[in-house]
Design an enzyme around this catalytic site. Structure first.
Site, PDB file in Angstrom:
ATOM      1  N   SER A  83      46.566   9.379  21.926  1.00  0.00           N
ATOM      2  CA  SER A  83      45.577   9.382  20.848  1.00  0.00           C
ATOM      3  C   SER A  83      46.171   9.771  19.501  1.00  0.00           C
ATOM      4  O   SER A  83      45.575   9.482  18.456  1.00  0.00           O
ATOM      5  CB  SER A  83      44.414  10.327  21.193  1.00  0.00           C
ATOM      6  OG  SER A  83      44.889  11.621  21.495  1.00  0.00           O
ATOM      7  N   ASP A 112      39.751  21.559  17.811  1.00  0.00           N
ATOM      8  CA  ASP A 112      40.797  20.567  18.063  1.00  0.00           C
ATOM      9  C   ASP A 112      41.891  20.742  17.017  1.00  0.00           C
ATOM     10  O   ASP A 112      41.751  20.309  15.870  1.00  0.00           O
ATOM     11  CB  ASP A 112      40.206  19.158  17.996  1.00  0.00           C
ATOM     12  CG  ASP A 112      41.240  18.063  18.244  1.00  0.00           C
ATOM     13  OD1 ASP A 112      42.441  18.383  18.333  1.00  0.00           O
ATOM     14  OD2 ASP A 112      40.848  16.885  18.340  1.00  0.00           O
ATOM     15  N   HIS A 139      44.589  16.734  16.815  1.00  0.00           N
ATOM     16  CA  HIS A 139      44.382  15.527  16.013  1.00  0.00           C
ATOM     17  C   HIS A 139      44.214  15.893  14.537  1.00  0.00           C
ATOM     18  O   HIS A 139      43.974  17.042  14.196  1.00  0.00           O
ATOM     19  CB  HIS A 139      43.172  14.761  16.536  1.00  0.00           C
ATOM     20  CG  HIS A 139      43.329  14.327  17.964  1.00  0.00           C
ATOM     21  ND1 HIS A 139      42.803  15.041  19.024  1.00  0.00           N
ATOM     22  CD2 HIS A 139      43.989  13.276  18.505  1.00  0.00           C
ATOM     23  CE1 HIS A 139      43.122  14.435  20.158  1.00  0.00           C
ATOM     24  NE2 HIS A 139      43.841  13.369  19.875  1.00  0.00           N
TER      25      HIS A 139
END
Length: 476
Positions: free
Chosen positions: A193, A439, A442
């Protein structure tokens, strides 16, 4: 480009909290119909358009003609074609001309950094004049996962930091130059990702120059494909978090407690990487849950039949498989191969001098006052292994793009609490537990991955001269 609103530079008091120091020319992207059927699609669509114009005038003359015309059009739409493919490629793709060739030679010469300049060593400079490269709300292709402002992030300073290498300058990303280089070609990001994060960034960097209705994203299996139809080019992302086959290869359902891989099996993925002009790989974060990796036994019939093997040993086996496949299947005269190094996690604030912090939560500035690299506990054995494999390639050069140190300093630029979990925004209860839900892997967009693409752009343009003013169009 919309001129950014002026932002006030960060105060010096704030900085003291930081630590010291179109489809490809030969083979289209995989589709559910056969390759031979796809090859005939442009001709059929052209015939359909011509036939439609003739039949429309006939409809007014006879009920029988009307009935025959209806059956004829239905047959044209259904015969030998996959419905999904027809939906993805509209008739106007073949009725309207491509984008005019951009006269690159008429521009000022592109000042590229010398090969001796290390683009990975430098500093972050506040720049509220030329940044951000695009606005979040203006890039409709961004996913919710990385749309931090839309998800409620209260600050936006992370968007205004430019990477300045120590001994040279990094060229500004020019979307038209880049797309002329991409005309009739395929670029594919392969990995996890974080590579998708970079792919989204690149889509947002190029999409402003493309005409409305001539750009789209198609999601199909492991592929996310951005079509730049005027240039008959694609920017693609392919999900393969370990590069080799694993039980986590489903792009939509891969949250699995026990990740298991087959280090010597790559073909089911790699067959999709052929006939691509630019391949950009990564794999790191999915390896970091455990010191030992579950490895499926040879000739086993079930993922449950596995052994546990030290991480670095398994990583080495994967890169032996990967490099062997490249040497045997990639034509270096056509395809350029790049590998993105480690993208950091910012989960331990004590590492940048904020022992009372919680992961990357509430961080609004990069680490600025540094005199040495941060120690974020990367497994540098994996970094060194990839560098060694790239150096020892015999026939197919692999260019490493070192993003690790520059990204280490960007504790402020992650999605943090302004992202999604399982397709939904974090609830107030989840936001109240940042240690579990923030998170810090990312990146918000626009942001740090734009710089990664700026370096990729520089490396691509450094490898070749400008395109011919009138190169042949790829076959349709």
């Amino acid at each position: 480009m919309t001129k950014p609103q002026q932002q006030s530079p960060p105060s010096t008091t704030a900085t003291t909290t930081t630590s010291p120091p179109p489809p490809p020319p030969s083979t289209p992207p995989p589709a559910s119909s056969s390759s031979s059927s796809l090859a005939k699609l442009p001709l059929r669509l052209h015939s359909l358009a011509s036939s439609s114009r003739s039949l429309l005038s006939a409809l007014r003359r006879s009920p029988v003609t009307t009935l025959v015309a209806a059956f004829f059009l239905l047959a044209l739409f259904m015969y030998g074609e996959d419905v999904r493919t027809l939906a993805e490629l509209s008739i106007d793709d073949y009725l309207y001309p491509d984008a005019d060739f951009y006269n690159v030679s008429a521009l000022p010469p592109l000042l590229l950094p010398p090969p001796t300049c290390d683009l990975s060593r430098g500093r972050w400079v506040f720049d509220n004049t030329s940044l951000p490269a695009y606005r979040e709300k203006e890039c409709t292709f961004l996913t919710k996962q990385v749309s931090c402002l839309a998800n409620g992030r209260p600050d936006d300073l992370w968007q205004y930091w430019r990477w300045q290498p120590n001994n040279c300058s990094l060229p500004t990303f020019d979307a038209r130059r880049f797309m002329e280089k991409m005309r009739g070609k395929r670029m594919m990001f392969v990995g996890d990702s974080l590579n998708r994060n970079q792919w989204e960034s690149l889509v947002c960097l190029v999409q402003p120059i493309l005409s409305k209705g001539r750009k789209k994203i198609v999601k199909r299996g492991s592929f996310n494909i951005f079509y730049a139809k005027e240039y008959r080019a694609t920017l693609e992302f392919y999900w393969a978090p370990f590069l080799v086959e694993s039980n986590s290869d489903n792009p939509n359902f891969h949250h699995i407690d026990q990740r298991i891989i087959s280090p010597e099996r790559i073909e089911s993925h790699a067959n999709n990487w052929k006939d691509v002009d630019y391949l950009i790989f990564n794999t790191y974060i999915w390896w970091m849950n455990n010191e030992d990796i579950k490895v499926r036994r040879p000739n086993s019939t079930s993922w449950s039949d596995h052994d546990e093997v030290p991480r670095i040993e398994t990583y080495g086996r994967v890169f032996k498989t990967w490099s062997t496949w490249l040497e045997q299947n990639v034509d270096p005269a056509r395809t350029s191969v790049f590998f993105m190094t480690i993208s950091p996690l910012h989960n331990s604030p004590a590492q940048w001098g904020n022992p009372n912090g919680i992961k990357c939560v509430k961080e609004t500035l990069p680490v600025l006052n540094y005199t040495k690299p941060l120690d974020l506990n990367h497994d540098m054995r994996m970094y060194d292994l990839v560098a060694k494999v790239a150096k020892n390639m015999k026939n197919v050069p692999v260019s490493l793009i070192d993003i690790t140190r520059m990204s280490d300093y960007r504790k402020d630029a992650h999605t943090s609490l302004y992202s999604i979990r399982q397709g939904k925004l974090l609830t107030p209860e989840q936001k109240a537990d940042p240690q579990k839900y923030a998170d810090c892997i990312h990146w918000c967009l626009p942001g740090v991955p734009d710089v990664w693409n700026q370096i990729l752009y520089t490396r691509i343009l450094s490898k070749s001269s400008p395109p011919s003013p009138h190169p042949p169009l790829p076959p349709q």
